[in-house]
Design a protein around this motif. Structure first.
Motif, PDB file in Angstrom:
ATOM      1  N   SER A  22       0.775  -0.857  -0.024  1.00  0.00           N
ATOM      2  CA  SER A  22      -0.070  -0.083   0.068  1.00  0.00           C
ATOM      3  C   SER A  22       1.022   1.372   0.060  1.00  0.00           C
ATOM      4  CB  SER A  22      -0.781   0.177   1.253  1.00  0.00           C
ATOM      5  OG  SER A  22      -1.931  -1.049   1.108  1.00  0.00           O
ATOM      6  N   GLU A  23       0.368   2.245  -0.579  1.00  0.00           N
ATOM      7  CA  GLU A  23       1.265   3.392  -0.740  1.00  0.00           C
ATOM      8  C   GLU A  23       1.624   4.111   0.379  1.00  0.00           C
ATOM      9  OE1 GLU A  23       0.705   7.590  -3.267  1.00  0.00           O
ATOM     10  OE2 GLU A  23      -0.263   6.010  -3.954  1.00  0.00           O
ATOM     11  N   TYR A  24       0.720   3.934   1.404  1.00  0.00           N
ATOM     12  CA  TYR A  24       1.044   4.858   2.613  1.00  0.00           C
ATOM     13  C   TYR A  24       0.464   3.995   4.023  1.00  0.00           C
ATOM     14  CZ  TYR A  24       1.963   8.861   5.306  1.00  0.00           C
ATOM     15  OH  TYR A  24       2.371  10.031   6.008  1.00  0.00           O
ATOM     16  N   CYS A  25       1.568   4.136   5.017  1.00  0.00           N
ATOM     17  CA  CYS A  25       1.438   3.728   6.226  1.00  0.00           C
ATOM     18  C   CYS A  25       1.974   4.634   7.267  1.00  0.00           C
ATOM     19  CB  CYS A  25       1.861   2.249   6.492  1.00  0.00           C
ATOM     20  SG  CYS A  25       3.621   2.032   6.969  1.00  0.00           S
ATOM     21  N   VAL A  26       1.523   4.334   8.448  1.00  0.00           N
ATOM     22  CA  VAL A  26       1.826   5.179   9.740  1.00  0.00           C
ATOM     23  C   VAL A  26       2.474   3.981  10.570  1.00  0.00           C
ATOM     24  CG1 VAL A  26       1.183   6.458  11.809  1.00  0.00           C
ATOM     25  CG2 VAL A  26       0.180   6.895   9.480  1.00  0.00           C
ATOM     26  N   ARG A  27       3.806   4.531  10.997  1.00  0.00           N
ATOM     27  CA  ARG A  27       4.406   3.612  11.892  1.00  0.00           C
ATOM     28  C   ARG A  27       4.888   4.369  13.270  1.00  0.00           C
ATOM     29  NH1 ARG A  27       7.624   3.073   7.290  1.00  0.00           N
ATOM     30  NH2 ARG A  27       6.798   1.196   6.665  1.00  0.00           N
ATOM     31  N   THR A  28       5.196   3.473  14.045  1.00  0.00           N
ATOM     32  CA  THR A  28       5.951   3.755  15.162  1.00  0.00           C
ATOM     33  C   THR A  28       7.408   3.104  15.404  1.00  0.00           C
ATOM     34  OG1 THR A  28       6.371   4.401  17.499  1.00  0.00           O
ATOM     35  CG2 THR A  28       4.822   2.539  17.164  1.00  0.00           C
ATOM     36  N   GLY A  29       8.439   3.579  15.180  1.00  0.00           N
ATOM     37  CA  GLY A  29       9.678   2.733  14.968  1.00  0.00           C
ATOM     38  C   GLY A  29       9.340   1.695  13.830  1.00  0.00           C
ATOM     39  N   ALA A  30       9.499   0.641  14.044  1.00  0.00           N
ATOM     40  CA  ALA A  30       9.520  -0.448  12.591  1.00  0.00           C
ATOM     41  C   ALA A  30       8.126  -0.982  12.634  1.00  0.00           C
ATOM     42  CB  ALA A  30      10.724  -1.558  13.162  1.00  0.00           C
ATOM     43  N   GLN A  31       7.360  -0.722  13.847  1.00  0.00           N
ATOM     44  CA  GLN A  31       6.146  -1.364  13.762  1.00  0.00           C
ATOM     45  C   GLN A  31       5.028  -0.400  12.924  1.00  0.00           C
ATOM     46  OE1 GLN A  31       4.460  -1.748  18.102  1.00  0.00           O
ATOM     47  NE2 GLN A  31       2.443  -2.089  17.099  1.00  0.00           N
ATOM     48  N   GLU A  32       4.412  -1.262  11.910  1.00  0.00           N
ATOM     49  CA  GLU A  32       3.320  -0.447  11.351  1.00  0.00           C
ATOM     50  C   GLU A  32       2.094  -0.609  12.117  1.00  0.00           C
ATOM     51  OE1 GLU A  32       3.346  -2.290   7.410  1.00  0.00           O
ATOM     52  OE2 GLU A  32       5.514  -1.788   6.954  1.00  0.00           O
TER      53      GLU A  32
END
Length: 125
Positions: free
Chosen positions: A26-36
């Protein structure tokens, strides 16, 4: 402005969150560190990664919303973004996902790390 873009912009204002391409393509994700945490699969749909444990715990409440789809055996919850309240619901679930971070890490250590989003599940089958 579409709902997904509005939600992304709101989430990108949070400290510690970054955006980028999702592992599912998918074109876009939101993550914190390496966790999507969130995958945006379309302009009107996003998926939030909670832990499987948290999804099970919240299932009665999650099942009441017509904007949500829960997937058996998955820590991902699909959010249909049709109106402002759906965006607010997504934001609330992202907050819960951030709080679930330790539970997600515990699941990964216990061998449950293979929890692909529903987009990945559809194309892997």
């Amino acid at each position: 402005m579409n709902s997904a873009r509005h939600a992304r912009e709101q989430l990108m204002s949070w400290p510690g969150l970054t955006g980028g391409r999702a592992s599912c393509g998918s074109e876009y994700c939101v993550r914190t560190g390496a966790q999507e945490i969130v995958h945006f699969h379309s302009e009107q749909e996003a998926e939030v990664h909670l832990s499987r444990t948290m999804v099970t715990k919240l299932l009665p409440a999650l099942s009441e919303s017509t904007a949500l789809r829960v997937h058996n055996g998955s820590g991902w919850v699909t959010v249909r973004l049709d109106c402002r309240t759906d965006i607010d619901l997504l934001i609330t679930l992202v907050s819960a996902a951030l709080q679930a971070g330790p539970a997600v890490a515990a699941e990964e250590l216990s061998g449950l790390a293979a929890d692909p989003c529903t987009h990945q599940r559809q194309y892997a089958a």
